[in-house]
Design a protein around this motif. Structure first.
Motif, mmCIF file in Angstrom:
data_model
loop_
_atom_site.group_PDB
_atom_site.id
_atom_site.type_symbol
_atom_site.label_atom_id
_atom_site.label_comp_id
_atom_site.label_asym_id
_atom_site.label_seq_id
_atom_site.Cartn_x
_atom_site.Cartn_y
_atom_site.Cartn_z
ATOM 1 N N ALA A 1 0.827 -1.212 0.000
ATOM 2 C CA ALA A 1 0.000 0.000 0.000
ATOM 3 C C ALA A 1 0.861 1.263 0.000
ATOM 4 O O ALA A 1 1.943 1.289 0.580
ATOM 5 C CB ALA A 1 -0.906 0.000 1.219
ATOM 6 N N ASN A 2 0.355 2.277 -0.649
ATOM 7 C CA ASN A 2 0.993 3.586 -0.644
ATOM 8 C C ASN A 2 0.409 4.394 0.513
ATOM 9 O O ASN A 2 -0.798 4.548 0.596
ATOM 10 C CB ASN A 2 0.741 4.290 -1.989
ATOM 11 C CG ASN A 2 1.464 5.605 -2.093
ATOM 12 O OD1 ASN A 2 2.485 5.814 -1.447
ATOM 13 N ND2 ASN A 2 0.934 6.485 -2.905
ATOM 14 N N VAL A 3 1.238 4.872 1.404
ATOM 15 C CA VAL A 3 0.865 5.592 2.639
ATOM 16 C C VAL A 3 -0.360 4.949 3.330
ATOM 17 O O VAL A 3 -1.427 5.518 3.396
ATOM 18 C CB VAL A 3 0.678 7.115 2.431
ATOM 19 C CG1 VAL A 3 1.979 7.795 2.134
ATOM 20 C CG2 VAL A 3 -0.339 7.444 1.361
ATOM 21 N N PRO A 4 -0.173 3.751 3.858
ATOM 22 C CA PRO A 4 -1.293 2.985 4.410
ATOM 23 C C PRO A 4 -1.946 3.574 5.662
ATOM 24 O O PRO A 4 -3.057 3.177 6.005
ATOM 25 C CB PRO A 4 -0.663 1.629 4.724
ATOM 26 C CG PRO A 4 0.780 1.919 4.928
ATOM 27 C CD PRO A 4 1.083 3.037 3.974
ATOM 28 N N PHE A 5 -1.294 4.503 6.354
ATOM 29 C CA PHE A 5 -1.882 5.044 7.576
ATOM 30 C C PHE A 5 -2.750 6.266 7.325
ATOM 31 O O PHE A 5 -3.215 6.889 8.274
ATOM 32 C CB PHE A 5 -0.794 5.360 8.598
ATOM 33 C CG PHE A 5 -0.219 4.119 9.254
ATOM 34 C CD1 PHE A 5 -0.394 2.853 8.731
ATOM 35 C CD2 PHE A 5 0.519 4.231 10.404
ATOM 36 C CE1 PHE A 5 0.134 1.731 9.330
ATOM 37 C CE2 PHE A 5 1.048 3.110 11.025
ATOM 38 C CZ PHE A 5 0.863 1.858 10.488
ATOM 39 N N LEU A 6 -2.963 6.623 6.064
ATOM 40 C CA LEU A 6 -3.894 7.694 5.722
ATOM 41 C C LEU A 6 -5.148 7.083 5.103
ATOM 42 O O LEU A 6 -5.066 6.141 4.324
ATOM 43 C CB LEU A 6 -3.284 8.656 4.710
ATOM 44 C CG LEU A 6 -2.262 9.668 5.202
ATOM 45 C CD1 LEU A 6 -1.901 10.623 4.067
ATOM 46 C CD2 LEU A 6 -2.757 10.453 6.385
ATOM 47 N N LYS A 7 -6.287 7.638 5.453
ATOM 48 C CA LYS A 7 -7.526 7.195 4.827
ATOM 49 C C LYS A 7 -7.520 7.627 3.364
ATOM 50 O O LYS A 7 -6.861 8.602 2.999
ATOM 51 C CB LYS A 7 -8.725 7.836 5.538
ATOM 52 C CG LYS A 7 -8.868 7.426 6.984
ATOM 53 C CD LYS A 7 -10.024 8.170 7.608
ATOM 54 C CE LYS A 7 -10.102 7.866 9.083
ATOM 55 N NZ LYS A 7 -11.079 8.703 9.772
ATOM 56 N N GLU A 8 -8.245 6.921 2.539
ATOM 57 C CA GLU A 8 -8.289 7.239 1.105
ATOM 58 C C GLU A 8 -8.662 8.687 0.850
ATOM 59 O O GLU A 8 -8.073 9.345 0.006
ATOM 60 C CB GLU A 8 -9.292 6.329 0.384
ATOM 61 C CG GLU A 8 -8.746 5.054 -0.170
ATOM 62 C CD GLU A 8 -7.461 5.161 -0.955
ATOM 63 O OE1 GLU A 8 -7.375 5.955 -1.908
ATOM 64 O OE2 GLU A 8 -6.522 4.436 -0.612
ATOM 65 N N GLU A 9 -9.622 9.209 1.597
ATOM 66 C CA GLU A 9 -10.071 10.591 1.368
ATOM 67 C C GLU A 9 -9.025 11.627 1.794
ATOM 68 O O GLU A 9 -9.097 12.791 1.412
ATOM 69 C CB GLU A 9 -11.402 10.871 2.066
ATOM 70 C CG GLU A 9 -11.390 10.726 3.573
ATOM 71 C CD GLU A 9 -11.770 9.335 4.079
ATOM 72 O OE1 GLU A 9 -12.056 9.229 5.272
ATOM 73 O OE2 GLU A 9 -11.780 8.368 3.286
ATOM 74 N N ASP A 10 -8.031 11.223 2.587
ATOM 75 C CA ASP A 10 -6.979 12.140 3.035
ATOM 76 C C ASP A 10 -5.749 12.119 2.137
ATOM 77 O O ASP A 10 -4.861 12.952 2.284
ATOM 78 C CB ASP A 10 -6.545 11.825 4.470
ATOM 79 C CG ASP A 10 -7.640 12.124 5.472
ATOM 80 O OD1 ASP A 10 -8.443 13.047 5.227
ATOM 81 O OD2 ASP A 10 -7.703 11.433 6.503
ATOM 82 N N LYS A 11 -5.668 11.161 1.226
ATOM 83 C CA LYS A 11 -4.482 11.028 0.358
ATOM 84 C C LYS A 11 -4.454 12.092 -0.715
ATOM 85 O O LYS A 11 -5.389 12.631 -1.130
ATOM 86 C CB LYS A 11 -4.419 9.637 -0.271
ATOM 87 C CG LYS A 11 -4.117 8.571 0.759
ATOM 88 C CD LYS A 11 -3.987 7.225 0.120
ATOM 89 C CE LYS A 11 -3.780 6.174 1.192
ATOM 90 N NZ LYS A 11 -3.641 4.854 0.659
#
Length: 118
Positions: A108-118
């Motif tokens: 995953a790309n930046v897995p600790f961010l929610k999709e809406e925050d990416k």
């Protein structure tokens, strides 16, 4: 610098490197660097210890803002900063050893961010 809780001080980005140098020169050791993403901003907390004293310095930055690396002062910061970059997408500038998002074996790309925050 503003004390927001006991031993937790909110600092501005321009205060970060002077605080880091003050701690290093006064023989404080780096305990950890913690990153969180809340309400559209990054909260990065730098924790230091000297003897039985602990001090925490919290930096709050916008999502697209860069944070200066402290890895040239505290070598152990290399791992914390690469972790924050890889897991949260925090833009840490001038990391002494940038691992290029290869610290962890994750798909995953930046897995600790929610999709809406990416």
């Amino acid at each position: 610098m503003e004390e927001i809780q006991k031993d937790i001080y909110k600092i501005e980005k321009v205060e970060l490197l002077p605080v880091i140098m003050e701690k290093k020169n006064d023989k404080w050791r780096l305990l950890q660097i913690c990153c969180a993403f809340a309400e559209g901003k990054y909260e990065v907390t730098y924790s230091f210890a000297k003897g039985y004293e602990i001090r925490n310095y919290r930096l709050v930055v916008e999502k697209d803002e860069e944070v200066p690396s402290i890895s040239r002062v505290y070598k152990a910061a290399i791992f914390y900063e690469n972790e924050m970059k890889e897991l949260f997408g925090l833009d840490v500038e001038f990391i002494k050893v940038d691992l290029g998002n290869k610290l962890y074996r994750i798909d995953a790309n930046v897995p600790f961010l929610k999709e809406e925050d990416k």
